[in-house]
Design an enzyme around this catalytic site. Structure first.
Site, mmCIF file in Angstrom:
data_model
loop_
_atom_site.group_PDB
_atom_site.id
_atom_site.type_symbol
_atom_site.label_atom_id
_atom_site.label_comp_id
_atom_site.label_asym_id
_atom_site.label_seq_id
_atom_site.Cartn_x
_atom_site.Cartn_y
_atom_site.Cartn_z
ATOM 1 N N LYS A 172 0.865 -1.185 0.000
ATOM 2 C CA LYS A 172 0.000 0.000 0.000
ATOM 3 C C LYS A 172 0.895 1.227 0.000
ATOM 4 O O LYS A 172 2.031 1.160 0.489
ATOM 5 C CB LYS A 172 -0.886 0.017 1.264
ATOM 6 C CG LYS A 172 -2.199 0.736 1.096
ATOM 7 C CD LYS A 172 -3.152 -0.049 0.237
ATOM 8 C CE LYS A 172 -4.542 0.380 0.151
ATOM 9 N NZ LYS A 172 -5.441 -0.555 -0.503
ATOM 10 N N ASP B 203 -6.601 4.181 -5.515
ATOM 11 C CA ASP B 203 -7.259 3.955 -4.218
ATOM 12 C C ASP B 203 -7.950 5.264 -3.861
ATOM 13 O O ASP B 203 -8.280 6.041 -4.768
ATOM 14 C CB ASP B 203 -6.181 3.559 -3.188
ATOM 15 C CG ASP B 203 -6.717 2.710 -2.064
ATOM 16 O OD1 ASP B 203 -7.597 3.202 -1.338
ATOM 17 O OD2 ASP B 203 -6.276 1.567 -1.893
ATOM 18 N N GLY C 76 -25.341 2.300 0.073
ATOM 19 C CA GLY C 76 -24.494 2.902 -0.964
ATOM 20 C C GLY C 76 -25.124 2.767 -2.331
ATOM 21 O O GLY C 76 -26.057 1.961 -2.537
ATOM 22 N N GLY D 125 -22.715 3.578 -5.136
ATOM 23 C CA GLY D 125 -21.547 3.902 -5.936
ATOM 24 C C GLY D 125 -21.137 2.706 -6.783
ATOM 25 O O GLY D 125 -21.959 1.860 -7.138
ATOM 26 N N ASN D 126 -19.845 2.624 -7.082
ATOM 27 C CA ASN D 126 -19.368 1.586 -7.988
ATOM 28 C C ASN D 126 -19.714 0.179 -7.493
ATOM 29 O O ASN D 126 -20.292 -0.622 -8.241
ATOM 30 C CB ASN D 126 -17.846 1.738 -8.172
ATOM 31 C CG ASN D 126 -17.248 0.586 -8.951
ATOM 32 O OD1 ASN D 126 -16.761 -0.382 -8.366
ATOM 33 N ND2 ASN D 126 -17.315 0.657 -10.256
#
Ligand code: NAD
Length: 458
Positions: free
Chosen positions: A137, A177, A249, A251-252
């Site tokens: 990360k 991200d 949600g 969203g995607n």
């Protein structure tokens, strides 16, 4: 082919840091938010499973800390002529199973402990999905809202110049991200290729389809959630066509999960979204089931549904937490962390049999225990939302071989991978009579331990 180290090695930059995570030199715990340290939490989760697996002290010490950390500064010539210095990180938790994989976050409150925790979780996620990658990360402490395109481009190129010797198709493959996107990835790939003198599209994933991105990536996480849901229902002897669900949600992840679930015959009675002008969330309820297309038509690019228009077309607009209070069979939290807590779990009806975690960390540990006592099956985030990283792995494979697959091929391979991952975990959880989450951790950690042992590292 990819021997880039020879071109890059400079002993004065990017000195790997294997010092323990709480070492004050690197900020340690002091950089984490007061009262909540994600890295400590990730270590505690690991310790619990390490006890179950009876891992020896050396193995625990090795796996509860990142292998390598890079801390560096990135000077940027701002548009007004002054130089501003940003702080960047890359953490590689473990690469025994393959090159590290994980996103790059742009965030004003980024902390090294957050990056450490997320890199560790990436190791387990790649392992449970059984893809040949490790965990990594990265991040830059910045707020892209305050930066022009030119300043963001310089930041991306500066980040790459610092980590270039230590990332790449055979070492560590970054991805978008929080607050980073395909444009940032292309600037980064271009800089990597400029300093390495070749074309290495497998350096980074999340690229636009026109320049090496994978078809199917947009759908991958949401579809992956539903592949898991479909198999879980089969094992629970429930017909998907007869089920109802509620989603947090829009969203995607949420909308592609909704699309495939409806395609399989399920009915979604409620979704929710954040309203930027009211600074709060709303749930959108329709007893007979939402119509995905009509809701998408009144949703902005951030995934916020227009509440006035929703009312006009027959939706009840209710408070943000209402989505989890309905008499449904399935809940899909697919917005943000801590959605189900000890305070909200009591609102979940007894009809709910299955919760599939699309978002990261949507159920806090106390709520998890209560759901377990109630016999609700919970598919944990790092298994349920692994479709995204599996598809990123497919993007990397396609980029490395310079040959690209059709969308059907990508989604077919994704389904196989996710289904296989589900059954490995499900079988263990049934055999040992343990939570799905614990079985998933046990499989992931065992695989990483095995790879480290085979390499002779531990
Ligand atoms: P997104 O930004 O596309 O959508 C987020 C949605 O959540 C929006 O509809 C927004 O309105 C809604 N939302 C925000 N706050 C809310 C609240 N308080 N109540 C209800 N709704 C709220 O994000 P996404 O890509 O769909 O990601 C959702 C979650 O899934 C995140 O936890 C993310 O880390 C995780 N995740 C995403 C992917 C991926 O590939 N996109 C992969 C793995 C994990």
């Amino acid at each position: 082919m990819y021997n880039l180290k020879a071109h890059f090695y400079n002993p004065y930059i990017n000195i790997p840091c294997n010092i323990g995570p709480t070492h004050p030199k690197y900020g340690g715990n002091t950089m984490a938010k007061e009262g909540y340290n994600p890295f400590k939490m990730a270590q505690e989760q690991f310790d619990r499973i390490a006890d179950e697996l009876e891992l020896d002290e050396g193995t625990r010490e090795f796996l509860r800390n990142p292998r390598r950390e890079y801390h560096f500064t990135i000077p940027v010539k701002m548009d007004d002529g002054h130089t501003k210095v940003f702080k960047g990180f890359r953490v590689q938790h473990n690469d025994a199973r393959g090159p590290s994989k994980g996103g790059i976050r742009f965030h004003p409150q980024e902390t090294i402990d957050t990056v450490r925790a997320l890199s560790m979780w990436m190791t387990w996620k790649c392992a449970v999905a059984d893809i040949p990658l490790g965990g990594g990360k990265g991040g830059i402490i910045c707020d892209p809202h305050d930066l022009s395109n030119n300043e963001q481009e310089q930041l991306c190129r500066g980040w790459i110049r610092q980590v270039a010797p230590n990332i790449g198709p055979v070492q560590d493959v970054p991805a978008p991200d929080v607050m980073t996107n395909a444009q940032h990835m292309i600037w980064m790939m271009d800089e990597y290729e400029a300093v390495s003198g070749g074309r290495y599209p497998g350096t980074i994933t999340g690229k636009p389809v026109e320049l090496g991105g994978s078809l199917g990536r947009t759908e991958a996480t949401g579809y992956g959630v539903v592949y898991m849901l479909r198999e879980a229902l089969k094992e629970m002897d429930v017909e998907i066509e007869k089920t109802t669900a509620s989603i947090q949600g829009f969203g995607n992840v949420a909308r592609y999960a909704a699309e495939l679930y409806i395609e399989y015959g399920g009915t979604i009675v409620s979704v929710s979204s954040w309203d930027q002008s009211d600074k709060k969330a709303y749930s959108f309820y329709k007893k007979d089931g939402i119509n995905l297309k009509e809701l998408l038509d009144i949703t902005d690019r951030f995934g916020s549904i227009d509440k006035k228009k929703a009312k006009k077309i027959g939706y009840e607009v209710l408070p943000g937490d209402d989505w989890l209070t309905h008499d449904v069979d399935i809940l899909i939290p697919a917005a943000l962390e801590n959605a189900i807590t000890k305070d909200t779990v009591k609102d979940i009806k007894n009809s709910v049999k299955l919760i599939v975690c699309g978002a990261n960390g949507p159920i806090n540990p106390e709520a998890d225990d209560i759901l377990d006592d109630r016999g609700v099956v919970v598919i944990p985030d790092f298994l349920a939302n692994a479709g995204g990283v599996v598809c990123s792995y497919f993007e990397q494979v396609q980029s490395n071989q310079n040959y690209y697959w059709t969308k059907e091929e990508v989604l077919g391979k994704l389904d196989n991978k996710m289904t296989d991952a589900f059954y490995k975990v499900w079988e263990l959880s049934q055999r040992k009579k343990i939570r799905v989450q614990d079985a998933a951790y046990m499989i992931a950690i065992s695989r990483v331990v095995e790879a480290c042992k085979l390499r002779g590292w531990i």
